[in-house]
Design an enzyme around this catalytic site. Structure first.
Site, mmCIF file in Angstrom:
data_model
loop_
_atom_site.group_PDB
_atom_site.id
_atom_site.type_symbol
_atom_site.label_atom_id
_atom_site.label_comp_id
_atom_site.label_asym_id
_atom_site.label_seq_id
_atom_site.Cartn_x
_atom_site.Cartn_y
_atom_site.Cartn_z
ATOM 1 N N THR A 44 2.937 -1.004 8.669
ATOM 2 C CA THR A 44 3.495 -1.839 9.747
ATOM 3 C C THR A 44 3.747 -3.280 9.315
ATOM 4 O OG1 THR A 44 1.261 -2.411 10.409
ATOM 5 C CG2 THR A 44 2.277 -0.522 11.532
ATOM 6 N N CYS A 81 2.973 -3.046 4.066
ATOM 7 C CA CYS A 81 2.139 -1.883 4.377
ATOM 8 C C CYS A 81 2.903 -1.086 5.434
ATOM 9 C CB CYS A 81 0.735 -2.291 4.823
ATOM 10 S SG CYS A 81 0.641 -3.193 6.376
ATOM 11 N N ASP A 112 0.850 -1.191 0.000
ATOM 12 C CA ASP A 112 0.000 0.000 0.000
ATOM 13 C C ASP A 112 0.887 1.244 0.000
ATOM 14 O OD1 ASP A 112 0.825 0.470 2.620
ATOM 15 O OD2 ASP A 112 -1.182 0.319 3.497
ATOM 16 N N HIS A 146 9.904 -23.880 10.099
ATOM 17 C CA HIS A 146 8.893 -24.472 10.983
ATOM 18 C C HIS A 146 7.461 -24.258 10.498
ATOM 19 C CE1 HIS A 146 11.538 -24.689 14.881
ATOM 20 N NE2 HIS A 146 12.110 -25.256 13.820
ATOM 21 N N HIS A 166 6.978 -30.669 12.131
ATOM 22 C CA HIS A 166 6.423 -29.366 11.743
ATOM 23 C C HIS A 166 5.298 -29.507 10.723
ATOM 24 C CE1 HIS A 166 9.447 -27.541 14.151
ATOM 25 N NE2 HIS A 166 10.405 -28.165 13.471
HETATM 26 C C1 RB5 Z 1 -2.030 2.977 6.191
HETATM 27 O O1 RB5 Z 1 -2.036 4.251 6.707
HETATM 28 C C2 RB5 Z 1 -1.669 1.973 7.272
HETATM 29 O O2 RB5 Z 1 -2.735 1.803 8.140
HETATM 30 C C3 RB5 Z 1 -1.276 0.658 6.653
HETATM 31 O O3 RB5 Z 1 -0.201 0.853 5.792
HETATM 32 C C4 RB5 Z 1 -0.834 -0.435 7.612
HETATM 33 O O4 RB5 Z 1 0.133 0.018 8.488
HETATM 34 C C5 RB5 Z 1 -1.906 -1.160 8.281
HETATM 35 O O5 RB5 Z 1 -1.701 -2.149 8.986
#
Ligand code: RB5
Length: 148
Positions: free
Chosen positions: A69, A67, A10, A100, A135
């Site tokens: 995070t 994304c 994203d 695993h 596993h």
């Molecule tokens: C987008 O702003 C953010 O929420 C997305 O990239 C991600 O971190 C969501 O888990």
């Protein structure tokens, strides 16, 4: 092992996607980039779904999702039957995700300060085989949860 990889991201992970994409190409992979290349906002579940569908249709070695995070894309991907998406903290976890958990997707966060380069974590994932044995029983149990 197939040399094809699918990747999507994203707007929160454009730069890290580019680093990963170039690294995969340098390593000789044929990369299908289904992610965005601008900061214009998109919804991470859509990006995860698009990449996972492509993975399930084609003969891909694995997929990469990014994304802000890495959390949103990994949660989304793990809702899709047949996908086991890892969100590693470091190279050890990336290696274990293959050894695993037989993960077929790996996720990274573009806004996360990792202690190691993401390319090292990616290499650990790529260069590790599933250990099978005990596993395999556990991974089968994971997949059994899809019907719960
Ligand atoms: C987008 O702003 C953010 O929420 C997305 O990239 C991600 O971190 C969501 O888990």
């Amino acid at each position: 092992m197939s040399r094809r990889v699918v990747i999507a991201n994203d707007h929160g992970a454009v730069a890290v996607k580019q680093i990963i994409l170039e690294h995969l190409i340098r390593r000789g992979f044929d990369v299908r980039n289904l992610g965005v290349d601008s900061e214009e906002s998109v919804d991470y579940p859509d990006m995860a779904q698009t990449a996972c569908r492509e993975y399930l249709e084609g003969s891909y070695a694995f997929g990469v999702l990014c994304c802000g995070t890495g959390i949103g894309v990994s949660i989304s991907a793990n809702k899709i039957s047949g996908i086991r998406c890892a969100l590693p903290q470091n190279s050890y976890a990336a290696r274990m995700a293959r050894e695993h958990n037989n993960a077929n997707f790996i996720a990274f966060g573009g806004r996360i300060s990792y202690a190691e380069p993401v390319t090292d974590m990616l290499d650990a994932f790529i260069d590790t085989e599933f250990e099978c044995g005990r596993h395999a029983v556990r991974v089968d149990k994971i997949m059994g949860l899809e019907t719960c």
